[in-house]
Scaffold this motif. Structure first.
Motif, mmCIF file in Angstrom:
data_model
loop_
_atom_site.group_PDB
_atom_site.id
_atom_site.type_symbol
_atom_site.label_atom_id
_atom_site.label_comp_id
_atom_site.label_asym_id
_atom_site.label_seq_id
_atom_site.Cartn_x
_atom_site.Cartn_y
_atom_site.Cartn_z
ATOM 1 N N SER A 101 -3.877 10.266 -1.812
ATOM 2 C CA SER A 101 -4.116 9.162 -2.756
ATOM 3 C C SER A 101 -3.582 7.884 -2.135
ATOM 4 O O SER A 101 -2.420 7.815 -1.741
ATOM 5 N N VAL A 102 -4.448 6.884 -2.034
ATOM 6 C CA VAL A 102 -4.057 5.582 -1.485
ATOM 7 C C VAL A 102 -4.057 4.575 -2.630
ATOM 8 O O VAL A 102 -5.108 4.309 -3.222
ATOM 9 N N VAL B 80 0.846 -1.185 0.000
ATOM 10 C CA VAL B 80 0.000 0.000 0.000
ATOM 11 C C VAL B 80 0.885 1.238 0.000
ATOM 12 O O VAL B 80 1.857 1.326 0.756
ATOM 13 N N GLU B 81 0.535 2.204 -0.866
ATOM 14 C CA GLU B 81 1.250 3.476 -0.922
ATOM 15 C C GLU B 81 0.266 4.604 -0.617
ATOM 16 O O GLU B 81 -0.858 4.596 -1.105
ATOM 17 N N VAL B 82 0.733 5.553 0.173
ATOM 18 C CA VAL B 82 -0.081 6.727 0.489
ATOM 19 C C VAL B 82 0.717 7.968 0.114
ATOM 20 O O VAL B 82 1.785 8.222 0.679
ATOM 21 N N LEU B 83 0.193 8.724 -0.834
ATOM 22 C CA LEU B 83 0.800 9.991 -1.238
ATOM 23 C C LEU B 83 -0.136 11.097 -0.773
ATOM 24 O O LEU B 83 -1.304 11.129 -1.154
ATOM 25 N N THR B 84 0.372 12.005 0.049
ATOM 26 C CA THR B 84 -0.504 13.007 0.645
ATOM 27 C C THR B 84 0.194 14.355 0.768
ATOM 28 O O THR B 84 1.418 14.431 0.882
ATOM 29 N N ARG B 85 -0.639 15.397 0.749
ATOM 30 C CA ARG B 85 -0.137 16.748 0.969
ATOM 31 C C ARG B 85 -1.193 17.527 1.715
ATOM 32 O O ARG B 85 -2.367 17.552 1.325
ATOM 33 N N LYS B 86 -0.799 18.152 2.809
ATOM 34 C CA LYS B 86 -1.756 18.876 3.643
ATOM 35 C C LYS B 86 -2.175 20.167 2.961
ATOM 36 O O LYS B 86 -1.360 20.852 2.345
ATOM 37 N N ALA B 87 -3.443 20.500 3.081
ATOM 38 C CA ALA B 87 -3.966 21.737 2.505
ATOM 39 C C ALA B 87 -3.218 22.929 3.083
ATOM 40 O O ALA B 87 -3.008 23.019 4.296
ATOM 41 N N GLY B 88 -2.810 23.837 2.228
ATOM 42 C CA GLY B 88 -2.085 25.017 2.675
ATOM 43 C C GLY B 88 -0.588 24.896 2.568
ATOM 44 O O GLY B 88 0.137 25.889 2.703
#
Length: 669
Positions: free
Chosen positions: A186-187, A148-156
């Motif tokens: 995105s997961v 499993v891959e999690v690509l994330t970016r916090k708002a702001g």
């Protein structure tokens, strides 16, 4: 979590390898090897997480509208790749910072993990459904995925402040800085070779329709191309032209992938309209049930629900549910609880406890108001008069719903009572204004009940009361067996008077605040002197007076032996088979409350009981004739010890009691 990390520092983007904590390893092993009976729940959980992320962004954007930027249409997107056997669930919600990724994904649900592991039954179907309730939904991805891959970016945050988390569900995971053009998460699931069914359009759509049709944001998937290729000979020339164009494209320097990307069209798979905003006639039963499971993370169907729209001075919509099972933290009064609060369909908070009292903390649901400011906080809610009005109305609605459930669906109400009855008993002390409504919902075991089921209400009790009975009689005891064998019941059993048997720890506290029902006073049959009023007959009263005169000196002799251990020694006519019993003052603290206070470390006042003797019992007649003072003392101590044990108490000196008993038994030879 383990503090050991390994850093790959060959590039500017540092990659850390971190170890999972012990409980997390257990959970991951369970997901991968055991909970596979209902595999599709992984998608339900990932969509639910994505929906929550959108709700959180919507709330943050109330005070920081710049967080939405030019991407204000919140959504969930599902992509799949059949060739590479993968699925990606994306959202443009709040996203996570690097620290939040480590906290949320590395420690696995924090305190919820242990309770989840303790709650497993061994039934795969049921255990897999527990996942969402304990906050470990993300890890259900490992039921179907090798990695499993999690690509994330916090708002702001900037495009270069994204994070990439990877794990194969083993002992560790990696996290590194990553570029991400847009906010959100995105997961990506790299499916096991045996799970290729989930990388198919029809399968994914069917799961979305089942579990997410009620979500208020759209779940988007690529719109299928249903056009059929033409094969008619008349189109042969057109086909030849296309082949020439294709060859030309191969030779052209343009990016063909970009052209394909531009042609992709997405469509909403779900209804994407907040369920509570729809008319009741337009919502199907299964939709109500699935929405409940979404907001509660419960795997069982609700027992009942009430969907209501209020218009007038206040305008709001509510959707309340009665769960079918108690959550693991029901008895933690400080745990998060309450309704999901929306203001003008904008999500505000998950656990708005201001709209229902604590004794209704098991209720789940949604309230959406037009009369509360969007810039609301928990502190503001506590001071808002509109909230007070809504709380009063929602409380009555919840109690009315339970009343209808008890009247119309006895079996379902019994399920509710078995799970939440003790919590509801907190109500009369916390909500004086609704005390009568709550009292009608209470259920008990009585002397006329079959078995140990609490299925008798106060209204049923009054219908069966005897002519001339002006009180509701009850007895509180440590267990049902102790209650049924209590000497205090003897005269009531003889006269056929029904008595309510209370065995829950909360019962004595309840009866301290519930003094009457339908105009009739409650009477604890173990307190004060027995007075049956019109249920006594004159002939019995004459016999009682005669026996009291005959044994006037005996009570004084017994009091001399027992001293300050008893308040007084008196004759009683509540006993028919037993020789003695203990009775408390009307307002003295009972044994149940004493144990509750002792368990919480509070000081407990000393209570001195009354020692009551049955003048008609042969042992009392024998005691009255005893001339040997030593033997008299032994008999009194034995009878007092027996009364203490029958009352659920303990002996101050069991060894001495046994010695006295043996001494008296030897004298019988």
């Amino acid at each position: 979590m383990s503090n050991e990390t390994q850093a790959e520092t060959g590039t500017d983007n540092k990659t850390e390898t971190r170890g999972f904590e012990t409980e997390a390893k257990q959970l991951l092993h369970l997901m991968i090897h055991s909970l596979y009976s209902n595999k599709e729940i992984f998608l339900r959980e990932l969509i639910s997480n994505a929906s929550d992320a959108a709700d959180k962004l919507r709330f943050e954007a109330l005070s920081q509208p710049e967080l939405l930027g030019d991407d204000a249409e919140l959504k969930v997107q599902i992509d799949f790749d059949s060739e590479n056997n993968s699925i990606t669930v994306s959202d443009n919600g709040i996203g996570m910072s690097r620290e939040e990724v480590i906290s949320n994904l590395g420690t696995i649900a924090k305190s919820g993990t242990a309770q989840f592991l303790e709650s497993l039954t061994g039934d795969q179907q049921k255990d897999s459904q527990l996942i969402g309730q304990f906050g470990v939904g993300f890890y259900s991805a490992f039921i179907v995925a090798d990695e499993v891959e999690v690509l994330t970016r916090k708002a702001g945050e900037g495009t270069g402040q994204g994070s990439l988390w990877k794990s194969k569900g083993e002992s560790d995971y990696t996290i590194e800085a990553a570029e991400k053009a847009s906010r959100g998460t995105s997961v990506t699931l790299h499916l096991k070779s045996s799970e290729e069914e989930f990388a198919q359009d029809f399968r994914l759509r069917s799961i979305v329709k089942r579990y997410a049709d009620h979500l208020s944001i759209p779940v988007m998937m690529v719109k299928p191309n249903y056009d059929k290729p033409e094969t008619d000979e008349r189109d042969k020339s057109e086909s030849d032209d296309k082949e020439k164009d294709a060859k030309a494209d191969d030779q052209a320097p343009t990016d063909k992938a970009d052209k394909v990307e531009k042609e992709i069209e997405y469509e909403a798979v779900n209804d994407a309209k907040a369920l509570w905003t729809r008319s009741r006639s337009d919502v199907k039963k299964k939709e109500y049930i699935e929405f409940y499971k979404h907001i509660s993370h419960d795997f069982e169907d609700p027992l009942d629900w009430s969907h209501n729209k209020v218009e007038g001075k206040l305008e709001y919509t509510s959707l309340l549910y009665v769960p079918g099972r108690a959550p693991f933290d029901l008895w933690n009064r400080d745990a998060a609880r309450g309704l999901k609060l929306y203001v003008q369909r904008v999500f505000i908070m998950d656990d708005a406890e201001q709209f229902l009292p604590l004794y209704l903390r098991f209720m789940k649901g949604v309230v959406d108001s037009n009369d509360i400011s969007l810039n609301v906080s928990r502190e503001i809610l506590q001071k808002d008069p509109a909230v007070d009005s809504m709380r009063s109305a929602l409380t009555k609605r919840a109690l009315d719903m339970l009343g209808k459930l008890r009247k119309n669906k006895k079996d379902n109400y019994q399920k509710f009572w078995d799970q939440f009855g003790q919590v509801l008993k907190e109500g009369p002390a916390e909500d004086f204004g609704n005390r009568e409504k709550i009292a009608k919902l209470l259920q008990f075991t009585t002397t006329q009940s079959e078995g140990d089921v609490q299925d008798q209400g106060l209204e049923e009790y009054l219908k069966r009361q005897q002519e001339g009975q002006d009180k509701i009689y009850f007895l509180a005891a440590e267990s049902l067996k102790a209650a049924r064998t209590s000497p205090h019941l003897e005269i009531f059993r003889k006269k056929g008077i029904e008595v309510i048997l209370m065995t829950d720890r909360v019962d004595e506290w309840l009866m301290g605040h519930l003094t009457e029902f339908d105009g009739k006073q409650f009477q604890d049959i173990s307190r004060g002197e027995l007075d049956l009023g019109k249920l006594d007959d004159e002939e019995e009263k004459k016999k009682q007076e005669e026996s009291e005169k005959a044994l006037e000196g005996l009570t004084d002799r017994i009091k001399t032996i027992l001293g300050e251990r008893v308040n007084e020694v008196r004759l009683t006519h509540r006993l028919t088979d037993s020789a003695t019993c203990l009775a408390m003052d009307e307002h003295a603290m009972g044994s149940q409350m004493r144990k509750i206070m002792e368990a919480s470390g509070q000081a407990v006042p000393d209570i001195t009981p009354h020692f009551e003797i049955n003048p008609a019992h042969p042992l009392i007649e024998r005691l009255d004739k005893e001339q040997d003072e030593d033997r008299f003392a032994d008999l009194v101590e034995i009878l007092f010890g027996q009364a203490s044990l029958s009352d659920g108490g303990q002996l101050d000196d069991p060894g001495e009691f046994s010695s006295r008993l043996n001494k008296v038994l030897l004298q019988l030879q």
